[in-house]
Motif scaffolding. Structure first.
Motif, PDB file in Angstrom:
ATOM      1  N   TRP A 207       0.719  -0.971   0.247  1.00 33.42           N
ATOM      2  CA  TRP A 207      -0.004  -0.217   0.699  1.00 33.42           C
ATOM      3  C   TRP A 207       0.816   1.281  -0.095  1.00 33.42           C
ATOM      4  CZ3 TRP A 207      -0.559   3.783   2.947  1.00 33.42           C
ATOM      5  CH2 TRP A 207      -1.540   4.766   3.139  1.00 33.42           C
ATOM      6  N   VAL A 208       2.051   1.398   0.895  1.00 34.60           N
ATOM      7  CA  VAL A 208       2.331   2.189   0.060  1.00 34.60           C
ATOM      8  C   VAL A 208       3.324   2.619  -0.511  1.00 34.60           C
ATOM      9  CG1 VAL A 208       5.098   3.342   1.902  1.00 34.60           C
ATOM     10  CG2 VAL A 208       3.527   1.794   3.587  1.00 34.60           C
ATOM     11  N   SER A 209       4.371   1.814  -0.714  1.00 33.47           N
ATOM     12  CA  SER A 209       4.513   1.915  -2.484  1.00 33.47           C
ATOM     13  C   SER A 209       4.029   2.840  -3.041  1.00 33.47           C
ATOM     14  CB  SER A 209       5.097   0.688  -2.869  1.00 33.47           C
ATOM     15  OG  SER A 209       5.794   0.593  -3.449  1.00 33.47           O
ATOM     16  N   ARG A 210       2.214   1.960  -3.399  1.00 35.97           N
ATOM     17  CA  ARG A 210       1.231   2.476  -4.600  1.00 35.97           C
ATOM     18  C   ARG A 210       1.500   3.713  -4.049  1.00 35.97           C
ATOM     19  NH1 ARG A 210      -3.034  -2.071  -4.875  1.00 35.97           N
ATOM     20  NH2 ARG A 210      -1.351  -4.241  -5.484  1.00 35.97           N
ATOM     21  N   LYS A 211       1.318   4.296  -2.731  1.00 38.66           N
ATOM     22  CA  LYS A 211       0.416   5.908  -2.110  1.00 38.66           C
ATOM     23  C   LYS A 211       1.685   6.865  -2.474  1.00 38.66           C
ATOM     24  CE  LYS A 211      -1.764   8.440  -0.393  1.00 38.66           C
ATOM     25  NZ  LYS A 211      -3.087   8.995  -1.137  1.00 38.66           N
ATOM     26  N   ARG A 212       3.280   5.685  -2.478  1.00 41.34           N
ATOM     27  CA  ARG A 212       5.006   6.882  -2.751  1.00 41.34           C
ATOM     28  C   ARG A 212       4.172   7.268  -3.867  1.00 41.34           C
ATOM     29  NH1 ARG A 212       8.868   6.170   1.002  1.00 41.34           N
ATOM     30  NH2 ARG A 212      10.246   7.008  -0.342  1.00 41.34           N
ATOM     31  N   GLU A 213       4.319   5.984  -5.344  1.00 43.45           N
ATOM     32  CA  GLU A 213       4.069   6.159  -6.817  1.00 43.45           C
ATOM     33  C   GLU A 213       2.839   7.419  -7.095  1.00 43.45           C
ATOM     34  OE1 GLU A 213       5.869   5.422  -8.759  1.00 43.45           O
ATOM     35  OE2 GLU A 213       7.607   4.429  -6.656  1.00 43.45           O
ATOM     36  N   GLN A 214       1.603   7.247  -6.455  1.00 42.85           N
ATOM     37  CA  GLN A 214       0.552   8.162  -6.730  1.00 42.85           C
ATOM     38  C   GLN A 214       0.808   9.247  -6.309  1.00 42.85           C
ATOM     39  OE1 GLN A 214      -2.978   7.663  -4.176  1.00 42.85           O
ATOM     40  NE2 GLN A 214      -4.284   8.400  -6.044  1.00 42.85           N
ATOM     41  N   ARG A 215       1.544  10.075  -5.576  1.00 42.58           N
ATOM     42  CA  ARG A 215       2.101  11.541  -5.199  1.00 42.58           C
ATOM     43  C   ARG A 215       3.366  11.765  -6.419  1.00 42.58           C
ATOM     44  NH1 ARG A 215       3.388  11.983   1.391  1.00 42.58           N
ATOM     45  NH2 ARG A 215       1.222  12.217   2.264  1.00 42.58           N
TER      46      ARG A 215
END
Length: 320
Positions: A207-215
């Motif tokens: 989840w964090v990885s996706r959130k970082r990529e989304q940002r």
């Protein structure tokens, strides 16, 4: 979007992306995927091979009527992913491959699609696996470029898992990498995507990885860094050499490791990285099970030489 789709794209992005859940699941899923491929076999009848893939059956005489891989026309790639070529149907690709293999008995022809879909940031690719005189030959065709307009939508993280440390979204690289190392400890091996069950730590890292990529995708400079494609950088190895059309070819031979394998296992590989984003990787082994812990060695050398796998990787017939 599922874990396997995200893993495939992040793996293709290579060093352009922060490491993430791909490192946790890709290896296990890949091993299981190869076993599933082999479960879909075809039957050799005399001098011909009957193929049944995707509901389409045809016959192809092994060896292509005397044609040699070395005689193949070389492809010329468009100069960027903006003009990217598209693959023909799966059955056409398999038939063209069989038509250009050397004489021999072809069995166990299987295919598996990769990537693609209406929201995918990469084109649909294909993996082909077969036995030539009892030993493995594999071809992978994959889109290594990423469509930036679809990237942010593709990595949307969804709801944060219960108990996940949201501060990791803003953590520095050292802290983030330590969290991934912790999550990857004792990572299980999966025999199929349906069996993937991430630990709570792995779910949080995903989840964090996706959130970082989304940002990152919301910032033009960061998005460009993530998605800008270079055939040279994607090839990456010191042995890569540039071809006339700007593609980069990586030929290699050996035991697939550091040369310390004493079992007699050998493989010949050739990977082509084209300016329009396509990768074509052709491999031939002297074993029917090159991914096994102890491959069975059935002959001294692979059925395709290094020149032959290189000629197939650079061939024009993969695209219309």
């Amino acid at each position: 979007m599922n874990e396997q789709e995200l893993s495939a794209v992040l793996t293709r992005a290579g060093e352009r992306l922060d490491p993430d859940v791909a490192a946790l699941v890709a290896g296990g899923v890949r091993r299981g995927r190869r076993r599933r491929r082999r479960a879909s076999a075809t039957v050799a009848l005399g001098a011909a091979t009957v193929l049944a893939l995707g509901g389409i059956a045809w016959q192809s005489a092994p060896g292509g009527g005397g044609r040699r891989a070395e005689d193949l026309a070389v492809a010329t790639s468009p100069s960027s992913p903006d003009d990217q070529r598209r693959l023909p149907p799966d059955d056409v690709l398999v038939e063209r491959l069989l038509d250009h293999l050397p004489e021999g008995e072809v069995t166990d022809v299987t295919t598996e699609a990769s990537g693609g879909g209406p929201d995918s940031p990469i084109q649909r690719g294909l993996e082909i696996s077969l036995l030539l005189d009892g030993v493995r030959v594999e071809v992978r065709l994959g889109d290594m470029s990423i469509d930036p307009t679809r990237w942010a939508r593709f990595v949307a993280p969804g709801s944060m898992p219960e108990g996940c440390d949201a501060s990791l979204v803003d953590a520095d690289k050292a802290t983030w990498h330590e969290a991934m190392r912790t999550a990857s400890e004792n990572a299980p091996t999966f025999s199929s995507p349906e069996e993937v069950e991430l630990t709570p730590e792995q779910e949080c890292v995903s989840w964090v990885s996706r959130k970082r990529e989304q940002r990152c995708a919301a910032k033009p400079a960061c998005l460009a860094k993530r998605t800008t494609y270079s055939a040279k950088e994607t090839c990456g190895a010191p042995e890569c050499r540039e071809l006339a059309d700007g593609s980069w070819l990586w030929p290699r031979t050996g035991d697939g490791g550091d040369g310390s394998d004493t079992s007699g296992f050998r493989g010949n590989w050739a990977g082509l990285f084209a300016p329009d984003g396509w990768m074509i990787d052709v491999a031939a082994f002297n074993s029917p099970d090159p991914d096994a812990g102890r491959p069975r060695v059935l002959r001294d050398d692979p059925p395709l030489s290094l020149d032959q796998v290189s000629a197939l990787a650079t061939a024009a017939f993969w695209f219309d």
